[in-house]
Motif scaffolding. Structure first.
Motif, PDB file in Angstrom:
ATOM      1  N   LEU A 194      -5.834   7.405  -0.125  1.00 11.25           N
ATOM      2  CA  LEU A 194      -3.556   6.768  -0.841  1.00 11.25           C
ATOM      3  C   LEU A 194      -4.132   5.901  -1.558  1.00 11.25           C
ATOM      4  O   LEU A 194      -4.674   4.877  -1.307  1.00 11.25           O
ATOM      5  N   PRO A 195      -2.775   5.823  -2.485  1.00  9.68           N
ATOM      6  CA  PRO A 195      -2.673   4.612  -3.414  1.00  9.68           C
ATOM      7  C   PRO A 195      -2.511   3.667  -3.436  1.00  9.68           C
ATOM      8  O   PRO A 195      -1.592   2.985  -3.917  1.00  9.68           O
ATOM      9  N   HIS A 196      -1.799   3.571  -2.032  1.00 16.85           N
ATOM     10  CA  HIS A 196      -1.108   2.306  -1.399  1.00 16.85           C
ATOM     11  C   HIS A 196      -2.323   1.511  -0.138  1.00 16.85           C
ATOM     12  O   HIS A 196      -2.868   2.285   0.437  1.00 16.85           O
ATOM     13  N   ASP A 197      -1.893   0.361   0.188  1.00 14.18           N
ATOM     14  CA  ASP A 197      -2.293  -0.075   1.352  1.00 14.18           C
ATOM     15  C   ASP A 197      -1.364   0.365   2.788  1.00 14.18           C
ATOM     16  O   ASP A 197      -1.041   0.904   3.306  1.00 14.18           O
ATOM     17  N   ASP A 198      -2.023   0.573   4.320  1.00 16.27           N
ATOM     18  CA  ASP A 198      -1.760   0.601   5.129  1.00 16.27           C
ATOM     19  C   ASP A 198      -0.224   1.068   5.547  1.00 16.27           C
ATOM     20  O   ASP A 198       0.029   1.467   6.176  1.00 16.27           O
ATOM     21  N   GLN A 199       0.301  -0.062   4.958  1.00 13.01           N
ATOM     22  CA  GLN A 199       1.810  -0.650   5.768  1.00 13.01           C
ATOM     23  C   GLN A 199       2.969  -0.046   4.609  1.00 13.01           C
ATOM     24  O   GLN A 199       4.227   0.239   5.195  1.00 13.01           O
TER      25      GLN A 199
END
Length: 305
Positions: free
Chosen positions: A183-188
């Motif tokens: 994933l290119p983004h964080d968990d939120q």
């Protein structure tokens, strides 16, 4: 039979839009630099050899058509030099022949914001690429005042079967019944995607209804977090390993690659939400709207036969 001319039929949106229109009874013709790359279902006499940048070729190909689908794109790092000029022949043909023109919009014209963006929100491009897309849409709006009829359907990052060079192609790898997703983004973070079979089927359905000369619809799309991906994999009985996307590799590549440099400019879309409000399309199509659940998208996109 109504006829649609597709400019960019080998691209993700053009290919799926051609299939969606064909499914709804349209005749399809395509303008292509290389007719050998035409879909195998398209009759040879429906393939016209020519360039999207050649005004005379576009005009000749569009004669007798009811619809022009503009799905062409220059290379990502060549937008500044080519995007507006490439669009112009199609716009002029639509003006001259009084054609309906379909254009796939994107989210680049909008700065990140907490609330989903509806069609009334004014563009405020945070990047040079966003400014180019804003200028393209401004040109299309002028065309709608000069004889063309324009339908823009604004979408998120494309996902779907048989796509090429999408973010999901970079993010996901499949081995047997196992998926590795980077994933290119964080968990939120919640990211906005458009499932191409839904987007194009719904766009084709919009063309059957009453439309103004200038119409913009935002795809309801999918707002997806890490937890949504996990739940979708679980629902499909798929073992998934989710980790962080290696942005460091793109940063290094951007030092020498103009393409990667442009990709890195858009990283903000993976850090802050830019999500469209699709209520207008939902209301327009009602129960005719096609909306595929994320678990089925996972199955049909990553585990296609």
């Amino acid at each position: 039979m109504k006829t649609a001319l597709i400019i960019g039929i080998t691209g993700n949106f053009g290919a799926q839009m051609a299939l969606a229109l064909r499914e709804q009874g349209w005749g399809i013709r395509a303008l292509m630099r290389d007719p050998a790359k035409a879909p195998d279902w398209l009759q040879p006499d429906c393939v016209i050899c020519g360039s999207a940048e050649d005004a005379s070729a576009v005009l000749q190909a569009a004669r007798g058509a009811d619809l022009l689908v503009y799905a062409a794109n220059p290379q990502y790092h060549r937008w500044h030099q080519q995007a507006l000029a490439m669009l112009e022949p199609a716009v002029r043909a639509a003006e001259q022949l009084k054609l309906q023109l379909v254009f796939p919009g994107n989210v680049y014209g909008y700065a990140p914001q907490a609330e989903p963006v509806d069609e009334q929100v004014r563009m405020n491009p945070p990047t040079d690429k966003g400014l180019i897309r804003q200028q393209m849409e401004q040109r299309l709006q002028r065309a709608s005042e000069q004889g063309a009829r324009v339908l823009i359907v604004r979408a998120g990052d494309f996902i779907g079967p048989n796509t090429t060079m999408t973010w999901l192609d970079l993010m996901a790898s499949v081995k047997g019944n196992r998926v590795r997703l980077k994933l290119p983004h964080d968990d939120q973070h919640v990211h906005y995607y458009s499932y191409l079979p839904d987007l194009c089927a719904n766009t084709a359905k919009l063309l059957n209804g009453p439309l103004l000369d200038w119409e913009v619809f935002h795809d309801p799309g999918l707002a997806v977090s890490k937890a949504d991906w996990q739940n979708a994999f679980q629902a499909m009985g798929v073992s998934a390993r989710i980790s962080a996307f290696p942005w460091w590799g793109l940063r290094l590549a951007a030092l020498v690659s103009p393409l990667m440099k442009e990709v890195m400019k858009m990283r903000y879309l993976w850090r802050q939400p830019v999500i469209m409000n699709g209520e207008k399309m939902i209301q327009q199509l009602g129960d005719r709207r096609q909306a595929t659940p994320l678990p089925v998208i996972v199955r049909d996109t990553l585990f296609k036969p």
